[in-house]
Scaffold this motif. Sequence first.
Motif, short mmCIF file in Angstrom:
data_model
loop_
_atom_site.label_atom_id
_atom_site.label_comp_id
_atom_site.label_asym_id
_atom_site.label_seq_id
_atom_site.Cartn_x
_atom_site.Cartn_y
_atom_site.Cartn_z
N THR A 95 -80.74 1.55 -85.81
CA THR A 95 -81.38 0.96 -86.99
C THR A 95 -81.14 1.84 -88.20
N SER A 118 -79.53 5.55 -88.53
CA SER A 118 -78.37 5.85 -89.37
C SER A 118 -78.85 6.40 -90.71
N LEU A 187 -65.31 8.04 -89.97
CA LEU A 187 -65.15 6.74 -90.63
C LEU A 187 -64.14 5.89 -89.84
N MET A 316 -68.52 -4.13 -88.47
CA MET A 316 -69.58 -3.71 -87.55
C MET A 316 -70.81 -4.60 -87.66
N GLY A 321 -72.89 -2.86 -84.36
CA GLY A 321 -72.44 -1.46 -84.33
C GLY A 321 -73.08 -0.65 -83.24
N1 SAM Z 1 -78.18 -1.52 -89.30
C1 SAM Z 1 -78.17 -0.64 -88.19
C2 SAM Z 1 -77.86 0.78 -88.64
O1 SAM Z 1 -77.66 1.00 -89.83
O2 SAM Z 1 -77.86 1.67 -87.80
C3 SAM Z 1 -77.25 -1.03 -87.05
C4 SAM Z 1 -75.90 -1.58 -87.39
S1 SAM Z 1 -74.78 -0.45 -88.13
C5 SAM Z 1 -73.37 -1.49 -88.28
C6 SAM Z 1 -74.41 0.64 -86.79
C7 SAM Z 1 -73.67 1.89 -87.12
O3 SAM Z 1 -72.37 1.54 -87.53
C8 SAM Z 1 -74.26 2.71 -88.25
O4 SAM Z 1 -74.53 4.00 -87.77
C9 SAM Z 1 -73.16 2.75 -89.28
O5 SAM Z 1 -73.12 3.96 -89.96
C10 SAM Z 1 -71.93 2.52 -88.44
N2 SAM Z 1 -70.76 2.00 -89.17
C11 SAM Z 1 -70.61 0.81 -89.77
N3 SAM Z 1 -69.36 0.70 -90.31
C12 SAM Z 1 -68.72 1.86 -90.02
C13 SAM Z 1 -67.40 2.36 -90.26
N4 SAM Z 1 -66.50 1.65 -90.94
N5 SAM Z 1 -67.09 3.58 -89.80
C14 SAM Z 1 -67.99 4.31 -89.10
N6 SAM Z 1 -69.23 3.89 -88.83
C15 SAM Z 1 -69.60 2.68 -89.28
#
Ligand code: SAM
Length: 321
Positions: A95, A118, A187, A316, A321
Motif C-alpha cells: 500500500t 511504498s 526502476l 504496475m 505491483g
Molecule cells: N498502491 C500500492 C503502493 O503504492 O504500494 C500498491 C501498488 S504499487 C503499483 C506497488 C509497487 O510498485 C510500489 O512499491 C511502487 O513503487 C512499485 N512500482 C510501480 N511502478 C514501478 C516501476 N516502474 N519501477 C519500479 N517500481 C514500480
Amino acid sequence: MIVDSYGRRFRNLRVSLTSACNYACTYCVPDGKRLQPAKEELEAEELWMLVELLVNSGGIEKLRFTGGEPLLSPKFDLLFSRAMELDFLDVSLTTNGQFIPKKAEILLKSGLKRINISLDTLDPESFKEIARGGDLKTVLEGINILKENQVEIKINMVPMLGKNENQILPLLDFCLERGIELRFIELMNMGHLRSGNQYLLEFLGMDKILGYIGERYEYSRTNAPYDSTAIRYEIPGKGVFGIIANNSEPFCSSCTRLRVSSNGLLYGCLSNAANFDLKPLLKTPEMDRPKRLKDALNTALKHKQDVSFTGEVTVMKFIGG
Ligand code: SAM
C-alpha cells in the motif's frame, strides 16, 4: 503441482483489488489516469471465487493484496478479513500507506502481521512531486500506528537519479532507527517509461545504491529466502536492508509469483503483458473448471521470463505491483 524447467512453481499470489490509485507516481502512471479503474473490474465475490480456485489448485501458500491502491477499494475489508481467517502461511498487502490511519482498525482487528508500504522520500516537497497525491504526514502517522501495534513493516523505495537519490540515506536511517526493513526497488522499464527517455535518465542501479550506503555504513550480504525478489544486506548492529535488483541481478529464475488483476486476468510475469482471462471460469460448470485452471496455470508459468527482466508496456497499477 505444475513446475517448469527451472523448477519454478507458483507459491505467492498477488491479488489486485482495483487499478485505481489516489497517487500518480511519476514512474507508474501518467497523471490524469490515477483514479481510472480497469475495464470490467470484478465484484468482490467474483474475485474471491477466482482466488479460491487458484489457491486450491495452484499450490498457493501466501497471499498479498495490491493494486492500484488496495486500501482505496471497497472490496478490501471483506476480502482481507476473509483471507486472514484462512490457512495461508502469510497474508499481507502492499500500500502507499495513505489510508492506514483510516483503516487501522480493520487491519489490526483482522490480525495483520506484515505490510509493505511504498515511500520514496521523507521530504514533503519531493513527495508531492513524485507521488502527485496524498501527503507525507498521514503516511508517517500510519507507520507509527502500525509500529506501535508490532506490525512488521517493509518500506519500498524506488530511487531515481535527479529525483530522490538524496533520500537513500535519510530513508535508510529512518528505517534502521525503527526496525523497519527498507527495500530499494530498481526502476523498472514498464508502461509509459518504455517510450521517451525517462527510464534512461532516472535509472539508478544497485551499485550506485550500495555506493551511497557505503559512505555511511559497513554492510555485508546476508540470507534471503530462496524465492525472495530482494538481495538482502546486513548492517551489523543496526539492521537489514534489501535491493530488488530486477535489472542488475534479476531474480526471474526463482520467481514464484502469480498475479490476478482486478478484472480477472492472470499474469505469470510482471515483465510480460501476456495473460489468461479467468473471467469465463466464473461461468464454467464446476466439473469443467479443473481442466481450465490447469490450462491457465500452465500458460501463466510459460509466460515467465527465463532469466532477465526486460519490462513491458503493462503498468504496475493495472497488473498489480
Ligand atoms: N498502491 C500500492 C503502493 O503504492 O504500494 C500498491 C501498488 S504499487 C503499483 C506497488 C509497487 O510498485 C510500489 O512499491 C511502487 O513503487 C512499485 N512500482 C510501480 N511502478 C514501478 C516501476 N516502474 N519501477 C519500479 N517500481 C514500480
